[in-house]
Design a protein around this motif. Sequence first.
Motif, PDB file in Angstrom:
ATOM      1  N   PRO A   1       1.268  -1.072  -0.407  1.00 23.61           N
ATOM      2  CA  PRO A   1      -0.125   0.108  -0.199  1.00 23.61           C
ATOM      3  C   PRO A   1       0.780   1.763   0.426  1.00 23.61           C
ATOM      4  CG  PRO A   1       0.236  -1.240   2.014  1.00 23.61           C
ATOM      5  CD  PRO A   1       0.387  -1.891   1.485  1.00 23.61           C
ATOM      6  N   ILE A   2       0.884   1.806  -1.042  1.00 28.33           N
ATOM      7  CA  ILE A   2       1.676   3.562  -1.156  1.00 28.33           C
ATOM      8  C   ILE A   2       0.462   4.256  -0.726  1.00 28.33           C
ATOM      9  CG2 ILE A   2       3.052   1.867  -2.849  1.00 28.33           C
ATOM     10  CD1 ILE A   2       1.564   4.028  -5.211  1.00 28.33           C
ATOM     11  N   ASN A   3      -0.280   4.570  -0.457  1.00 27.03           N
ATOM     12  CA  ASN A   3      -0.825   5.705  -0.062  1.00 27.03           C
ATOM     13  C   ASN A   3      -0.791   6.896   1.239  1.00 27.03           C
ATOM     14  OD1 ASN A   3      -2.779   4.724  -1.393  1.00 27.03           O
ATOM     15  ND2 ASN A   3      -4.953   5.750  -0.477  1.00 27.03           N
ATOM     16  N   THR A   4       0.460   6.445   1.948  1.00 19.39           N
ATOM     17  CA  THR A   4       0.170   7.242   2.885  1.00 19.39           C
ATOM     18  C   THR A   4       1.954   8.072   2.100  1.00 19.39           C
ATOM     19  OG1 THR A   4       2.660   5.490   3.801  1.00 19.39           O
ATOM     20  CG2 THR A   4       0.438   5.940   4.895  1.00 19.39           C
ATOM     21  N   ALA A   5       2.474   7.640   0.984  1.00 22.18           N
ATOM     22  CA  ALA A   5       3.851   8.739   0.675  1.00 22.18           C
ATOM     23  C   ALA A   5       2.859   9.240  -0.543  1.00 22.18           C
ATOM     24  CB  ALA A   5       4.276   7.210  -0.308  1.00 22.18           C
ATOM     25  N   ILE A   6       1.602   9.036  -0.342  1.00 21.03           N
ATOM     26  CA  ILE A   6       0.990  10.569  -1.569  1.00 21.03           C
ATOM     27  C   ILE A   6       0.412  11.201  -1.312  1.00 21.03           C
ATOM     28  CG2 ILE A   6      -1.332  10.236  -3.430  1.00 21.03           C
ATOM     29  CD1 ILE A   6      -0.487   7.611  -3.877  1.00 21.03           C
ATOM     30  N   LEU A   7       0.331  12.786  -0.824  1.00 17.80           N
ATOM     31  CA  LEU A   7      -0.118  13.621  -0.046  1.00 17.80           C
ATOM     32  C   LEU A   7      -1.476  14.164  -0.759  1.00 17.80           C
ATOM     33  CD1 LEU A   7       3.747  14.948   0.707  1.00 17.80           C
ATOM     34  CD2 LEU A   7       2.469  12.632   2.005  1.00 17.80           C
ATOM     35  N   ASN A   8      -1.300  14.351  -1.812  1.00 14.08           N
ATOM     36  CA  ASN A   8      -2.531  14.962  -2.722  1.00 14.08           C
ATOM     37  C   ASN A   8      -2.334  13.643  -4.255  1.00 14.08           C
ATOM     38  OD1 ASN A   8      -0.225  17.556  -2.063  1.00 14.08           O
ATOM     39  ND2 ASN A   8      -0.918  16.581  -4.394  1.00 14.08           N
ATOM     40  N   LYS A   9      -3.864  14.959  -4.149  1.00 10.23           N
ATOM     41  CA  LYS A   9      -3.970  13.956  -5.755  1.00 10.23           C
ATOM     42  C   LYS A   9      -3.369  15.418  -6.971  1.00 10.23           C
ATOM     43  CE  LYS A   9      -8.257  15.096  -7.894  1.00 10.23           C
ATOM     44  NZ  LYS A   9      -9.227  15.642  -8.247  1.00 10.23           N
ATOM     45  N   GLY A  10      -3.354  13.907  -8.105  1.00 10.62           N
ATOM     46  CA  GLY A  10      -2.658  14.382  -8.752  1.00 10.62           C
ATOM     47  C   GLY A  10      -1.050  13.931  -9.710  1.00 10.62           C
ATOM     48  N   GLU A  11      -0.082  14.597  -9.859  1.00  7.44           N
ATOM     49  CA  GLU A  11       0.610  13.532  -9.934  1.00  7.44           C
ATOM     50  C   GLU A  11       2.251  12.990  -9.231  1.00  7.44           C
ATOM     51  OE1 GLU A  11       2.921  14.537 -14.014  1.00  7.44           O
ATOM     52  OE2 GLU A  11       4.799  15.518 -12.660  1.00  7.44           O
ATOM     53  N   GLN A  12       1.992  12.093  -9.072  1.00  4.92           N
ATOM     54  CA  GLN A  12       3.048  11.110  -8.605  1.00  4.92           C
ATOM     55  C   GLN A  12       4.307  10.651  -9.580  1.00  4.92           C
ATOM     56  OE1 GLN A  12       1.581  11.779  -5.652  1.00  4.92           O
ATOM     57  NE2 GLN A  12      -0.049  12.299  -5.897  1.00  4.92           N
ATOM     58  N   THR A  13       5.375  10.346  -8.097  1.00  2.00           N
ATOM     59  CA  THR A  13       6.224   9.828  -9.109  1.00  2.00           C
ATOM     60  C   THR A  13       6.589   8.550  -8.381  1.00  2.00           C
ATOM     61  OG1 THR A  13       7.924  10.943  -7.506  1.00  2.00           O
ATOM     62  CG2 THR A  13       7.606  12.480  -9.384  1.00  2.00           C
ATOM     63  N   TRP A  14       7.719   7.449  -8.923  1.00  2.00           N
ATOM     64  CA  TRP A  14       8.011   6.211  -8.940  1.00  2.00           C
ATOM     65  C   TRP A  14       9.604   6.171  -8.969  1.00  2.00           C
ATOM     66  CZ3 TRP A  14      10.161   2.962 -12.309  1.00  2.00           C
ATOM     67  CH2 TRP A  14       9.402   2.409 -13.368  1.00  2.00           C
ATOM     68  N   LYS A  15      10.529   5.455  -8.585  1.00  2.00           N
ATOM     69  CA  LYS A  15      11.784   5.206  -8.679  1.00  2.00           C
ATOM     70  C   LYS A  15      12.059   3.775  -7.971  1.00  2.00           C
ATOM     71  CE  LYS A  15      13.945   8.666  -7.899  1.00  2.00           C
ATOM     72  NZ  LYS A  15      14.671   9.853  -6.798  1.00  2.00           N
ATOM     73  N   ILE A  16      12.774   3.092  -9.155  1.00  2.00           N
ATOM     74  CA  ILE A  16      13.259   1.781  -8.061  1.00  2.00           C
ATOM     75  C   ILE A  16      14.825   2.108  -8.671  1.00  2.00           C
ATOM     76  CG2 ILE A  16      13.469  -0.634  -8.249  1.00  2.00           C
ATOM     77  CD1 ILE A  16      10.510  -0.356 -10.439  1.00  2.00           C
ATOM     78  N   ARG A  17      15.363   1.505  -7.207  1.00  2.00           N
ATOM     79  CA  ARG A  17      17.181   1.420  -7.227  1.00  2.00           C
ATOM     80  C   ARG A  17      17.361   0.311  -7.310  1.00  2.00           C
ATOM     81  NH1 ARG A  17      16.857   6.074  -2.796  1.00  2.00           N
ATOM     82  NH2 ARG A  17      17.133   8.173  -4.100  1.00  2.00           N
ATOM     83  N   VAL A  18      17.992   0.276  -7.918  1.00  2.00           N
ATOM     84  CA  VAL A  18      18.690  -1.912  -8.485  1.00  2.00           C
ATOM     85  C   VAL A  18      19.487  -2.010  -8.461  1.00  2.00           C
ATOM     86  CG1 VAL A  18      18.010  -3.407  -9.955  1.00  2.00           C
ATOM     87  CG2 VAL A  18      16.550  -1.229 -10.511  1.00  2.00           C
ATOM     88  N   TYR A  19      19.843  -2.206  -6.787  1.00  2.00           N
ATOM     89  CA  TYR A  19      21.683  -3.008  -6.936  1.00  2.00           C
ATOM     90  C   TYR A  19      22.515  -4.125  -7.017  1.00  2.00           C
ATOM     91  CZ  TYR A  19      20.447   1.133  -4.460  1.00  2.00           C
ATOM     92  OH  TYR A  19      20.349   2.548  -3.178  1.00  2.00           O
ATOM     93  N   PRO A  20      23.064  -4.458  -6.972  1.00  2.00           N
ATOM     94  CA  PRO A  20      23.989  -6.214  -7.307  1.00  2.00           C
ATOM     95  C   PRO A  20      23.205  -6.740  -5.728  1.00  2.00           C
ATOM     96  CG  PRO A  20      25.551  -4.498  -8.010  1.00  2.00           C
ATOM     97  CD  PRO A  20      24.484  -3.907  -6.904  1.00  2.00           C
ATOM     98  N   VAL A  21      22.992  -7.761  -5.746  1.00  2.00           N
ATOM     99  CA  VAL A  21      22.743  -8.880  -4.664  1.00  2.00           C
ATOM    100  C   VAL A  21      23.433  -8.484  -3.879  1.00  2.00           C
ATOM    101  CG1 VAL A  21      21.266 -10.301  -5.272  1.00  2.00           C
ATOM    102  CG2 VAL A  21      23.412 -11.559  -5.624  1.00  2.00           C
ATOM    103  N   HIS A  22      23.413  -9.328  -2.785  1.00  2.00           N
ATOM    104  CA  HIS A  22      24.667  -9.052  -1.802  1.00  2.00           C
ATOM    105  C   HIS A  22      25.076 -10.904  -0.908  1.00  2.00           C
ATOM    106  CE1 HIS A  22      23.745  -5.064  -0.989  1.00  2.00           C
ATOM    107  NE2 HIS A  22      24.374  -4.879  -0.364  1.00  2.00           N
TER     108      HIS A  22
END
Length: 310
Positions: free
Chosen positions: A61-82
């Motif tokens: 669930p991602i609502n707590t990261a959405i502050l209001n209606k309109g445009e939002q952004t998503w991002k995935i940071r990818v790293y090598p495995v440990h």
Amino acid sequence: MDAKATEKLGNLYKDVEFKEQEINYHADIFIGGCNYEVLINDFPVDSYYGPGNGSMNTSIPINTAILNKGEQTWKIRVYPVHDNKEVNGVATLVPRPVIQDGARVEIKIEGFKFSDNGDIEKSFGRIVDFKAPTKKDENSGKNILADEGKPYVEYTGKFTTDTPYNLEGWKNGQDLTKLDSSVLQQNLIKEYEKLRQWIKDGNMDAIANATSKEKKEYAQALFFDEKDNKALVKSFENGWGQKGLTMYPLENYKMKFYGDGKLVTLERTDHVGDPVLAGWYMNDNDQRKMKTFTLYFQIPKGKTDLEITR
């Protein structure tokens, strides 16, 4: 639990608005063969740092990261495995130098309205459907991650929501990256030490006061009813008030910024991705268990003190 803490957190649902316009946004994340961090509006909603055996599929669930209606952004940071290795006699997670070719990264975001029994009452459709680009391997002919062989890669995108509420969150926060980092870190450590002492003392009222604004926004973002609120109070009691909890000292930490520089947290440098505020206890099966507390602070414009925001 302390009666004052129960009173402060037990009636959050009474102030929740827009129940008739309820939309719960979820990010469905599929990851294989890599470590990652997923951020919505530059706020972390999911991550994994560890061995890369197999794959995982989760819905967050991602609502707590959405502050209001309109445009939002998503991002995935990818790293090598440990890999788990022994360094100077200590078991340590050591990252591989590059991302492997079999890594897979996918994210889907869609909105739902849930019925009282938790079933999906209505789907508002998928608004993000992303798969990391692939290429054909010259030797095997198989499709592999196009960005394999890199030490780090980042995928980003935008989406639009019809979120009915309007949360303050970190909108009015100062850009903490522009402040004196040594002073900021000293003040941040003081806040963590204060919370650590409250946990040791069992001062649930003080913790409830310090986190009440965050909890109020959490309740609104997820459209709490009375049942949800009772579950939050129980979770608060079982988390911050864990019986027999022995707190670890604050050590081996670094500051990490989120929310486009408006949020700051302390993470451990020796356990990748772990928060610095943590303790351990023995469960009913006489097994040693760890309890962690993840916090994000801001300094609102016009103020000088750090405040818990998430």
